[in-house]
Design a protein around this motif. Structure first.
Motif, PDB file in Angstrom:
ATOM      1  N   VAL A 121       3.717   4.185   5.394  1.00 26.34           N
ATOM      2  CA  VAL A 121       3.873   3.141   4.667  1.00 26.34           C
ATOM      3  C   VAL A 121       3.187   2.575   3.504  1.00 26.34           C
ATOM      4  CG1 VAL A 121       4.323   0.381   5.047  1.00 26.34           C
ATOM      5  CG2 VAL A 121       5.151   1.851   6.619  1.00 26.34           C
ATOM      6  N   HIS A 122       1.972   3.026   3.718  1.00 20.87           N
ATOM      7  CA  HIS A 122       0.950   2.789   2.655  1.00 20.87           C
ATOM      8  C   HIS A 122       1.137   3.840   1.248  1.00 20.87           C
ATOM      9  CE1 HIS A 122      -2.958   2.316   0.572  1.00 20.87           C
ATOM     10  NE2 HIS A 122      -3.093   3.568   0.708  1.00 20.87           N
ATOM     11  N   HIS A 123       1.665   4.945   1.851  1.00 25.50           N
ATOM     12  CA  HIS A 123       1.957   5.820   0.643  1.00 25.50           C
ATOM     13  C   HIS A 123       3.364   5.449  -0.152  1.00 25.50           C
ATOM     14  CE1 HIS A 123      -0.534   9.203   2.342  1.00 25.50           C
ATOM     15  NE2 HIS A 123      -1.329   8.592   1.551  1.00 25.50           N
ATOM     16  N   LEU A 124       4.238   5.061   0.476  1.00 27.64           N
ATOM     17  CA  LEU A 124       5.442   4.694   0.156  1.00 27.64           C
ATOM     18  C   LEU A 124       5.179   3.328  -0.982  1.00 27.64           C
ATOM     19  CD1 LEU A 124       8.051   5.039   3.077  1.00 27.64           C
ATOM     20  CD2 LEU A 124       7.993   6.266   0.670  1.00 27.64           C
ATOM     21  N   ARG A 125       4.355   2.365  -0.597  1.00 25.08           N
ATOM     22  CA  ARG A 125       4.208   1.270  -1.092  1.00 25.08           C
ATOM     23  C   ARG A 125       3.621   1.571  -2.541  1.00 25.08           C
ATOM     24  NH1 ARG A 125       2.013  -2.340   3.769  1.00 25.08           N
ATOM     25  NH2 ARG A 125       4.147  -3.719   4.116  1.00 25.08           N
ATOM     26  N   LYS A 126       2.481   2.547  -2.536  1.00 23.58           N
ATOM     27  CA  LYS A 126       1.977   2.910  -3.596  1.00 23.58           C
ATOM     28  C   LYS A 126       3.040   3.557  -4.476  1.00 23.58           C
ATOM     29  CE  LYS A 126      -1.626   5.754  -3.784  1.00 23.58           C
ATOM     30  NZ  LYS A 126      -2.911   6.323  -3.146  1.00 23.58           N
ATOM     31  N   LYS A 127       3.651   4.530  -3.962  1.00 25.51           N
ATOM     32  CA  LYS A 127       4.530   5.457  -5.095  1.00 25.51           C
ATOM     33  C   LYS A 127       5.900   4.654  -5.547  1.00 25.51           C
ATOM     34  CE  LYS A 127       3.442   9.602  -2.791  1.00 25.51           C
ATOM     35  NZ  LYS A 127       3.666  10.699  -1.968  1.00 25.51           N
ATOM     36  N   LEU A 128       6.348   3.519  -4.720  1.00 26.55           N
ATOM     37  CA  LEU A 128       7.236   2.514  -5.149  1.00 26.55           C
ATOM     38  C   LEU A 128       6.630   1.398  -5.508  1.00 26.55           C
ATOM     39  CD1 LEU A 128       9.575   3.803  -2.218  1.00 26.55           C
ATOM     40  CD2 LEU A 128       9.729   4.451  -4.681  1.00 26.55           C
ATOM     41  N   TYR A 129       6.884   0.375  -4.800  1.00 27.16           N
ATOM     42  CA  TYR A 129       6.187  -0.836  -5.199  1.00 27.16           C
ATOM     43  C   TYR A 129       6.014  -1.646  -3.832  1.00 27.16           C
ATOM     44  CZ  TYR A 129      11.213  -2.754  -4.950  1.00 27.16           C
ATOM     45  OH  TYR A 129      12.416  -3.019  -4.513  1.00 27.16           O
ATOM     46  N   PRO A 130       5.233  -2.328  -3.754  1.00 24.97           N
ATOM     47  CA  PRO A 130       4.409  -2.778  -2.694  1.00 24.97           C
ATOM     48  C   PRO A 130       5.462  -3.801  -1.887  1.00 24.97           C
ATOM     49  CG  PRO A 130       2.857  -3.279  -4.263  1.00 24.97           C
ATOM     50  CD  PRO A 130       3.943  -2.919  -5.140  1.00 24.97           C
ATOM     51  N   GLU A 131       6.237  -4.533  -2.659  1.00 26.53           N
ATOM     52  CA  GLU A 131       7.119  -5.701  -2.031  1.00 26.53           C
ATOM     53  C   GLU A 131       8.368  -5.102  -1.292  1.00 26.53           C
ATOM     54  OE1 GLU A 131       6.165  -5.568  -4.962  1.00 26.53           O
ATOM     55  OE2 GLU A 131       4.860  -7.308  -5.201  1.00 26.53           O
ATOM     56  N   LEU A 132       8.616  -3.824  -1.455  1.00 25.83           N
ATOM     57  CA  LEU A 132       9.777  -3.081  -0.953  1.00 25.83           C
ATOM     58  C   LEU A 132       9.573  -3.150   0.728  1.00 25.83           C
ATOM     59  CD1 LEU A 132      12.222  -1.325  -1.185  1.00 25.83           C
ATOM     60  CD2 LEU A 132      10.869   0.742  -1.099  1.00 25.83           C
ATOM     61  N   ILE A 133       8.551  -2.790   1.175  1.00 25.91           N
ATOM     62  CA  ILE A 133       8.281  -2.882   2.570  1.00 25.91           C
ATOM     63  C   ILE A 133       7.334  -3.830   2.955  1.00 25.91           C
ATOM     64  CG2 ILE A 133       7.535  -1.438   4.622  1.00 25.91           C
ATOM     65  CD1 ILE A 133       7.892   1.113   2.585  1.00 25.91           C
ATOM     66  N   LYS A 134       7.824  -5.042   4.080  1.00 25.88           N
ATOM     67  CA  LYS A 134       6.991  -6.124   4.302  1.00 25.88           C
ATOM     68  C   LYS A 134       6.508  -5.488   5.945  1.00 25.88           C
ATOM     69  CE  LYS A 134       8.840  -9.864   2.166  1.00 25.88           C
ATOM     70  NZ  LYS A 134       9.900 -10.964   2.178  1.00 25.88           N
ATOM     71  N   THR A 135       5.300  -5.944   6.025  1.00 18.31           N
ATOM     72  CA  THR A 135       4.535  -5.813   7.338  1.00 18.31           C
ATOM     73  C   THR A 135       4.552  -7.088   8.525  1.00 18.31           C
ATOM     74  OG1 THR A 135       3.213  -4.390   6.287  1.00 18.31           O
ATOM     75  CG2 THR A 135       2.419  -5.185   8.501  1.00 18.31           C
ATOM     76  N   LEU A 136       5.249  -6.749   9.496  1.00 17.18           N
ATOM     77  CA  LEU A 136       4.978  -7.944  10.380  1.00 17.18           C
ATOM     78  C   LEU A 136       3.885  -7.554  11.569  1.00 17.18           C
ATOM     79  CD1 LEU A 136       8.110  -8.264   9.749  1.00 17.18           C
ATOM     80  CD2 LEU A 136       8.171  -9.686  11.678  1.00 17.18           C
TER      81      LEU A 136
END
Lengths: 226, 485
Positions: free
Chosen positions: A194-209
């Motif tokens: 998830v960390h890598h995805l947020r970095k390569k795309l944009y952070p707000e795409l994936i939210k953490t609960l």
């Protein structure tokens, strides 16, 4: 997408496993009827690729028992016996699709994607959420129309989250879909991806609960740089 | 026969060259033979009757002739020679122009044939004393006592001459035609039934043979309409017994043919299906190779591709072995059986398989008895048998294991045992393993499922039997028992 492959021929099995893995699918395999039924009871699979000539309990019988148990998993039958009457028998026993050997790898993948798409009730193949567009067939991800290179596992995770946009996926369900039985999994594997995805795309795409899991909101529009 | 030929050429399009030359028509032959036989028999019968009748007539008529001469002598004899008249006495014979047969020639006055009889009486000095009106004035025959055959007016006559004590001559004569006519009449009566029999028998033969041929034609039509997809037996209702045997033979052949075709069909279908899986594996690995993104992926797919090729090669090789062992596919010159050294044959096969054993780090050992053992058989078949069994032992045993081959002789019976350290074969699969395309479970090895069926077929050909070791033993012990000589 996690696929169970039931095929008793080791060489063909290895080939199919390679094909599916390279298409960012998570593949587990079994080589006889009883193990197929057991595997489907124990783990959650999105698709079953079933050879009809399985030892001990043949494929058709496996399929009948599966449907009798109320399992609605999409099933693609893979067999050397592909006469029309055989296909009819397979489909009537509850199969969703039928492919005769030898087959084209691209066709196998396309049919599996189609089965998966139908299962989710989605109409279009590319999935668009926010600024991200994911094409499962071409295995391509674009951010604002710009190509983003992703390793298979990250692509698979992104596809999983985007397919279920608006729903929370727990750590465990993510691991289940991304890793085979025989793979060693780090406890924080999902977190890292998830960390890598947020970095390569944009952070707000994936939210953490926190303590629960992750989610891609349906309207995950970020303040895109304009 | 001609119709039969036409039916065949219509259905099968036989070329001229292939059309066999047909024999003569059965009907015509029978007819000719029968008519000829009847003609010969009739001729013989007629001839015999004629000769017989002629002999009987001769006897009777000769006696009659002699008798008449004596009667003539009794009446015409003159005691006193001076009392004789100058002119010869002429006895008028009744003449008529009646013709025909039997009663037609008879009247109250006489018989038409009287002219065919004549008589004369001569004095001792050669003077004619008496004659019938139809006799000339010269002696009927030379005046010598006894019977004579002479020609009078170009006709054949039989005469009898008698001289009494006074030297007078009495002659009676008779046209031979009477006797011949009698004999001919009898011969004709004997011939008549034969002559009538010829056309009647001819017609009977014509129809009987025709009826028999019709059932033959019906059967021919049935045979001509059989196609290899549907070889149902030929119906032979009302066929003559002789043809029934032929029909049964054809039906037997059809049944065997149907069996063979069915087996071929099933085998071809099975083989086609069995080829699809390795083909699918080849295709998947080839396509994976073309879409691989790094050296590691390429290598993996290439290895899969190569082992797929190896496996297809082996499968095809085994299919060929099986086809060659097919009972129907006898070698063109028959199987050549000769004495084979068991140890040598085994050693040769093990040497050939050594590279494969090396690859699986399997240790091959052959235990030969001190005395060389020979069996009688076809060497190629024996080689196929051993190769498949030893190959199986190497393939399904664990890596680094041992495969031991023993030659035994018990009570004159030779046997070969091949022992591996593999998982063995459980009770449930004991029969199944000999079926074509059966593959054991979880062996981890890619087999064709043909090895044991090939071995069994080869053993069958050699008159040998294959038995598997008891389930209780570890590993698998395959025993080939050869027939005692």
């Amino acid at each position: 997408m996690r696929v169970l492959l039931a095929e008793d021929d080791p060489l063909l099995r290895q080939g199919i496993v390679d094909t599916l893995s390279r298409a960012a699918m998570t593949v587990d395999w079994v080589e006889d009827g009883p193990s197929t039924l057991r595997a489907l009871r124990d783990a959650s699979f999105d698709l079953l690729v079933l050879d009809l000539g399985l030892p001990l309990i043949d494929g058709l019988e496996v399929l009948k028992r599966l449907r009798a148990d109320g399992n609605a998993i999409p099933v693609l039958i893979l067999t050397a016996r592909d006469r029309a009457s055989e296909r009819v028998r397979g489909l009537d026993a509850g199969a969703d699709d039928y492919l005769g050997k030898p087959f084209d790898s691209a066709e196998l993948l396309a049919r599996l994607r189609a089965l998966h798409r139908r299962q989710r009730g989605a109409a279009a193949s590319p999935i668009v959420v926010g600024r991200v567009r994911l094409d499962p067939a071409a295995m391509l991800v674009r951010l604002d129309g710009r190509l983003v290179e992703l390793p298979r596992r990250e692509f698979a995770l992104l596809q999983l989250l985007m397919e279920q946009a608006g729903r929370v996926l727990t750590h465990q369900s993510i691991i289940d879909k991304l890793y085979r039985w025989d793979e060693e999994v780090d406890s924080n594997a999902a977190q890292v991806h998830v960390h890598h995805l947020r970095k390569k795309l944009y952070p707000e795409l994936i939210k953490t609960l926190r303590g629960v899991g992750y989610l891609v909101p349906k309207d995950a529009v970020s303040d895109a740089p304009t | 026969m001609n119709r039969t030929g036409a039916a065949l050429s219509d259905n099968q399009n036989y070329s001229e060259a292939e059309t066999p030359t047909t024999g003569r028509s059965l009907r015509k032959t029978l007819l000719w033979v029968l008519v000829s036989a009847l003609a010969v028999l009739a001729s013989c019968s007629g001839l015999v009757s004629y000769l017989d009748a002629l002999t009987e007539a001769n006897e009777l008529f000769d006696a009659k002739l002699a008798h008449s001469a004596r009667v003539l002598e009794a009446f015409a004899h003159r005691e006193n020679p001076d009392n004789r008249q100058a002119e010869a006495l002429v006895v008028e014979v009744w003449r008529s122009d009646l013709s025909g047969r039997g009663e037609d020639l008879v009247t109250a006055d006489g018989h038409a044939y009287e002219t065919k009889l004549s008589f004369q009486a001569w004095s001792h000095d050669g003077q004619l004393l008496l004659r019938s009106s139809n006799a000339h004035s010269e002696p009927l025959a030379p005046l010598v006592a006894g019977f004579a055959d002479i020609q009078i007016d170009d006709q054949s006559w039989r005469t009898f001459t008698l001289q009494n004590r006074d030297g007078e001559w009495f002659q009676t004569g008779e046209d031979r035609a009477i006797r011949e006519e009698l004999a001919e009449g009898i011969a004709q009566s004997a011939l008549l039934p034969w002559l009538l029999a010829v056309p009647i028998m001819g017609l009977v033969v014509w129809f009987v043979v025709g009826a028999a041929c019709r059932s033959l034609e019906r059967i021919t039509e049935q045979v001509a309409h059989r196609d290899p997809e549907r070889l149902s037996p030929i119906r032979a209702d009302q066929a003559p017994m002789e043809i029934y045997g032929l029909v049964q033979a054809i039906n037997g052949l059809l049944a065997r043919l149907d069996d063979t075709l069915e087996r071929e069909r099933r085998f071809t279908e099975d083989a086609a299906h069995e080829l699809r899986t390795p083909l699918a594996a080849l295709k998947v690995h080839a396509q994976n190779l073309s879409t691989s993104r790094n050296a590691e992926e390429s290598e993996r797919s290439l290895a899969g591709l190569l082992s797929g090729v190896d496996r297809s090669e082996r499968l095809i090789d085994q299919l060929l072995q099986l086809a060659r062992l097919d009972p129907e596919a006898a070698a063109p010159n028959g199987v050549v059986s000769h004495s084979i050294d068991l140890g040598e044959c085994l050693a040769q096969q093990m040497a050939d398989l050594a590279p494969f054993a090396e690859q699986r780090r399997v240790c091959l050992q052959l235990h030969r008895p001190t005395k060389t053992e020979h069996i009688i058989g076809d060497e190629a078949t024996l080689s196929v048998l051993f190769r498949n069994l030893i190959d199986n032992a190497i393939r399904y045993g664990p890596e680094g294991a041992e495969v031991d081959v023993h030659i035994h002789v018990d009570e004159g019976k030779q046997s070969v045992e091949i022992c591996d350290q593999g998982p063995g074969i459980d009770a449930a699969s004991r029969e199944a393993v000999f079926r074509r395309f059966h593959r054991g479970l979880g062996s981890g090895q890619i087999g064709s499922g043909l090895g044991l069926s090939i071995a069994e077929r080869a053993a069958e050909r050699l008159g040998a039997t294959i038995t598997l070791s008891p389930v209780t033993e570890p590993g698998l012990r395959v025993r080939v028992l050869f027939p005692s000589e």
